[in-house]
Design a protein around this motif. Structure first.
Motif, PDB file in Angstrom:
ATOM      1  N   ASP B  72      24.892  34.210   9.125  1.00 18.59           N
ATOM      2  CA  ASP B  72      25.002  35.633   9.449  1.00 18.59           C
ATOM      3  C   ASP B  72      26.362  35.941  10.049  1.00 18.59           C
ATOM      4  O   ASP B  72      26.559  35.880  11.255  1.00 18.59           O
ATOM      5  CB  ASP B  72      23.897  36.041  10.418  1.00 18.59           C
ATOM      6  N   TYR B  73      27.284  36.311   9.169  1.00 24.01           N
ATOM      7  CA  TYR B  73      28.650  36.547   9.636  1.00 24.01           C
ATOM      8  C   TYR B  73      28.779  37.868  10.395  1.00 24.01           C
ATOM      9  O   TYR B  73      29.837  38.168  10.919  1.00 24.01           O
ATOM     10  CB  TYR B  73      29.641  36.482   8.466  1.00 24.01           C
ATOM     11  N   PHE B  74      27.695  38.672  10.426  1.00 27.72           N
ATOM     12  CA  PHE B  74      27.735  39.909  11.216  1.00 27.72           C
ATOM     13  C   PHE B  74      27.491  39.647  12.697  1.00 27.72           C
ATOM     14  O   PHE B  74      27.696  40.518  13.533  1.00 27.72           O
ATOM     15  CB  PHE B  74      26.675  40.901  10.706  1.00 27.72           C
ATOM     16  N   ASN B  75      27.026  38.440  12.982  1.00 28.01           N
ATOM     17  CA  ASN B  75      26.685  38.065  14.337  1.00 28.01           C
ATOM     18  C   ASN B  75      27.839  38.339  15.306  1.00 28.01           C
ATOM     19  O   ASN B  75      28.969  37.954  15.045  1.00 28.01           O
ATOM     20  CB  ASN B  75      26.349  36.567  14.356  1.00 28.01           C
ATOM     21  N   GLY B  76      27.540  39.023  16.423  1.00 29.92           N
ATOM     22  CA  GLY B  76      28.559  39.245  17.446  1.00 29.92           C
ATOM     23  C   GLY B  76      29.491  40.401  17.158  1.00 29.92           C
ATOM     24  O   GLY B  76      30.458  40.614  17.877  1.00 29.92           O
ATOM     25  N   ILE B  77      29.233  41.146  16.084  1.00 30.92           N
ATOM     26  CA  ILE B  77      30.057  42.323  15.794  1.00 30.92           C
ATOM     27  C   ILE B  77      29.216  43.564  16.085  1.00 30.92           C
ATOM     28  O   ILE B  77      28.090  43.679  15.601  1.00 30.92           O
ATOM     29  CB  ILE B  77      30.517  42.328  14.320  1.00 30.92           C
ATOM     30  N   THR B  78      29.746  44.485  16.881  1.00 28.38           N
ATOM     31  CA  THR B  78      28.980  45.687  17.220  1.00 28.38           C
ATOM     32  C   THR B  78      29.032  46.684  16.062  1.00 28.38           C
ATOM     33  O   THR B  78      29.905  46.604  15.191  1.00 28.38           O
ATOM     34  CB  THR B  78      29.559  46.382  18.466  1.00 28.38           C
ATOM     35  N   ASP B  79      28.086  47.625  16.065  1.00 28.79           N
ATOM     36  CA  ASP B  79      28.085  48.679  15.047  1.00 28.79           C
ATOM     37  C   ASP B  79      29.408  49.448  15.074  1.00 28.79           C
ATOM     38  O   ASP B  79      29.960  49.796  14.032  1.00 28.79           O
ATOM     39  CB  ASP B  79      26.926  49.650  15.294  1.00 28.79           C
ATOM     40  N   GLU B  80      29.899  49.700  16.284  1.00 30.86           N
ATOM     41  CA  GLU B  80      31.148  50.461  16.400  1.00 30.86           C
ATOM     42  C   GLU B  80      32.286  49.713  15.717  1.00 30.86           C
ATOM     43  O   GLU B  80      33.091  50.298  14.998  1.00 30.86           O
ATOM     44  CB  GLU B  80      31.510  50.699  17.879  1.00 30.86           C
TER      45      GLU B  80
END
Lengths: 454, 454
Positions: B72-80
């Motif tokens: 899950d490369y989205f891990n640790g990235i905020t929506d903003e």
């Protein structure tokens, strides 16, 4: 100060000694490939993901290393898609390319793209790294070399015969005693046919493989536990207990598989390969082994596997016959057969058996010690001549302490050191030290060359 | 039907003939490296982005191929952050690894990580692909091999001397006439010092380089247009007009640079290198060339460049001395000097001059035509013996039409073909056809071997 650098997990640096050993392995294999008319190709490290995806199953797709598109990789992705955080689905939007996962799919892609310039049968080999996002563990890396030879565009069993000869010759050159195991997918199909349990073929081979360890009763119990009916288990008895020479095994199989066309075909193919190989005189033991079941989804005829006899390690080489290399790329009927040498395991085997020839390391043969500008100037023309004669030689570039220079010679395992001071220069000679015996002698440049080249 | 597959733009497949030629190039260079005591290493294709970023300037950072994190490369990235769509900033969150951009930074990283096991001076070479997300164009690829030799941990100019000898020997072996150009960063620094225009050194070398084409007046005009004062241009005249032998040039420079310590040091270094190289007798022309200004941000001493004399093409090799290879990784004082051979350009040069030796192609030397099972069975033991003797040989695996088999021999440029039918089998012989002359003769297996090996 900058942080101490590291490398990504599952990857490796190869130091000079490791590289020399690996080169010895690859060059030995390469020479055998050439001897049998195989030609090298290389394909790009990056392939389009459309080429790679769907070829290795869902699990394989996950293990592909994907390369982020250059520039604005958000282009064409909606806010909704972004916020969905669907890593799998969006990967194909963020990334168009991936690192090659094996050499087979790129080879298939190559054959399709270059079909008009290839003269079939095409005997190709390829030695390149592949990348898999596997969980790193002992002996499993995220980057490792594969070393494959395949011939495509020919159904002849002579190709199988050659591959066995090649395996035999490679390991003969290495000095590694191996057993070459042969099976045939069609025999396994035949077995499944006669007992009416086509989907249980892997369970059957796994169970049979345990005969030596757990005994016949337990093998039969395991088969029953896998849902194989007693009647089928009864029919399997001669196969479970199959033994004797390859000829004896084949005779038994002819009887057992008498009603299976596929099975008999597999027996016939195996018989041809084993007989021909034996007539041509390979040195390795070649054994028909029905428990060999590698690549069952892929192989359609002969299956090969190589085990080292003197080292406890998994198979060090394997391969088989397939019917349709390029079908996934819309080009049907391209059958072939190939083998793959496991470089990392062969490396370990040669290490454990201490089988690297000294010449394999390719290191410096002669070091000139450097006592200063005058002495170096005296040595340089001799050094140049020595190299001219093909001797790998160097001069220590700095006039460092003798101890440091000799330490350098030791670390690089340089067998000869030439020492030149006032006396040697006055006499037009050099002191040559044999680093193995410790012996020293005063020699002329010509004598030096003779000793070092001997 | 599946879509016709392609490869990513800027990448290449290498076919058997190209591979054989490339192997010839790399093996030739490799042999010279070994002859001079250089040892091979390999580093992983993937490096941590923290190792690569910031080493090649902003432009270089953009050209790095980045590898998407597994899972899950989205891990640790905020929506903003996601919705900011800041491709550059978020790249370091999506990706931790990148493909190597050159061999120098991985080498520096290697030296730092392995400092305790390396015996310095460390003479290493490395032949591996690198990747750059450059806009693909003629002769520029996104994946290409670099071929570097460096020695680090020694300030001795003997290293520079050796590198010139190595260049000379490599191109001598190829049969390519080259001019080896030498400059020294310290001379350029000296020139900047005496005219007081340190930041104009590139403008100056570029302008001087045009002397032959545009004449002295226009060179001076160009210098003036770059904002160099008339007084400085006056001082530059002897440098612009520098000519004659290397010795003459050096004498002039000693006068012109008399007030610059750095400049005189550069002259002294160049003098040592040129004199020593000349005394040792290199075959190539070696020329002091002040317009040579490659890698000025990086090189601190000698600078090398190699031009082919008989082909219009950019430099085919280059390198220089640097002071601080590993400073970016917190290890100071590691000076070194290295050269890089441009494999793709050398490939083109050898092609244009038709300089590949026939043996380089390493192809099959003898093909046995296959008329059927009986004939093949007759040929196989002979084929095995021929290979045993080291002859690269194969049998056409299928009993295809003669025309097809001969076409295969032609396509693979196989020089000899052995033909066996009833007559040959009855006599215990083979018909051997020389594919170059068309000559045929009836020979025994031993005679066949003698002819093919001749």
């Amino acid at each position: 100060m900058a942080a101490k650098p590291g490398i990504p997990k599952g990857t490796r640096d190869f130091s000079p000694v490791e590289m020399a050993k690996r080169n010895y392995i690859f060059n030995t294999i390469r020479d055998v490939f050439h001897l049998f008319g195989y030609q090298q190709i290389e394909t790009p490290s990056m392939e389009n993901l459309s080429t790679l995806m769907g070829k290795y199953g869902d699990e394989g797709d996950k293990l592909l290393f994907k390369i982020q598109n250059s520039g604005d990789y958000f282009n064409g992705i909606t806010d909704e898609e972004l916020l969905s955080r669907n890593a799998v689905k969006l990967a194909s939007k963020f990334c168009e390319k991936g690192l090659r996962y094996d050499l087979t799919v790129p080879f298939a892609r190559y054959v399709v793209m270059h079909r008009d310039e290839i003269s079939f049968p095409f005997k190709r080999y390829q030695i390149q790294p592949v990348w898999r996002a596997d969980r790193p563990q002992k002996g499993r890396y995220r980057e490792f070399y594969q070393c494959d030879a395949d011939v495509v565009g020919s159904n002849s069993l002579l190709n199988e015969v050659e591959l066995v000869q090649m395996i035999d010759r490679v390991f003969g050159k290495f000095g590694v005693r191996v057993s070459i195991k042969i099976n045939n997918r069609k025999i396994l199909t035949g077995i499944a046919e006669i007992i009416g349990e086509a989907d249980k073929i892997v369970d059957i081979t796994v169970a049979i493989d345990k005969l030596d360890k757990i005994g016949l009763e337990n093998v039969n119990a395991e088969l029953a536990s896998k849902g194989i009916p007693q009647e089928a288990i009864d029919k399997l008895q001669p196969i479970i207990l199959l033994s004797g020479s390859n000829e004896e095994k084949l005779e038994t199989l002819k009887t057992v598989l008498a009603t299976s066309e596929a099975g008999l075909k597999g027996v016939e193919e195996s018989e041809f390969i084993l007989k021909t190989v034996s007539a041509l005189g390979v040195k390795s033991e070649v054994e028909l082994d029905l428990t060999l079941a590698r690549g069952l989804n892929y192989y359609t005829g002969a299956i090969f596997e190589v085990k080292a006899l003197d080292v406890q390690i998994g198979s060090i080489s394997g391969g088989g016959r397939y019917d349709n290399l390029t079908g996934v790329f819309g080009m049907d009927g391209m059958s072939g057969v190939g083998i793959s040498f496991g470089a990392d395991r062969i490396f370990d085997v040669l290490n454990q058996l201490d089988l690297y020839p000294k010449e394999a390391v390719n290191g410096t043969e002669l070091l000139f010690v450097n006592f200063g500008d005058k002495e170096a100037a005296y040595c340089l023309p001799i050094l140049t001549k020595v190299r001219e004669a093909g001797v790998r030689a160097e001069i220590y570039p700095d006039a460092s302490k003798m101890k440091k220079q000799m330490g350098y010679a030791n670390d690089k395992q340089i067998p000869f050191v030439a020492i030149v001071g006032e006396n040697e220069m006055n006499e037009g000679k050099l002191t040559l030290k044999n680093m193995t015996t410790g012996e020293q002698s005063l020699v002329t440049p010509d004598e030096l060359l003779a000793v070092v080249k001997a």
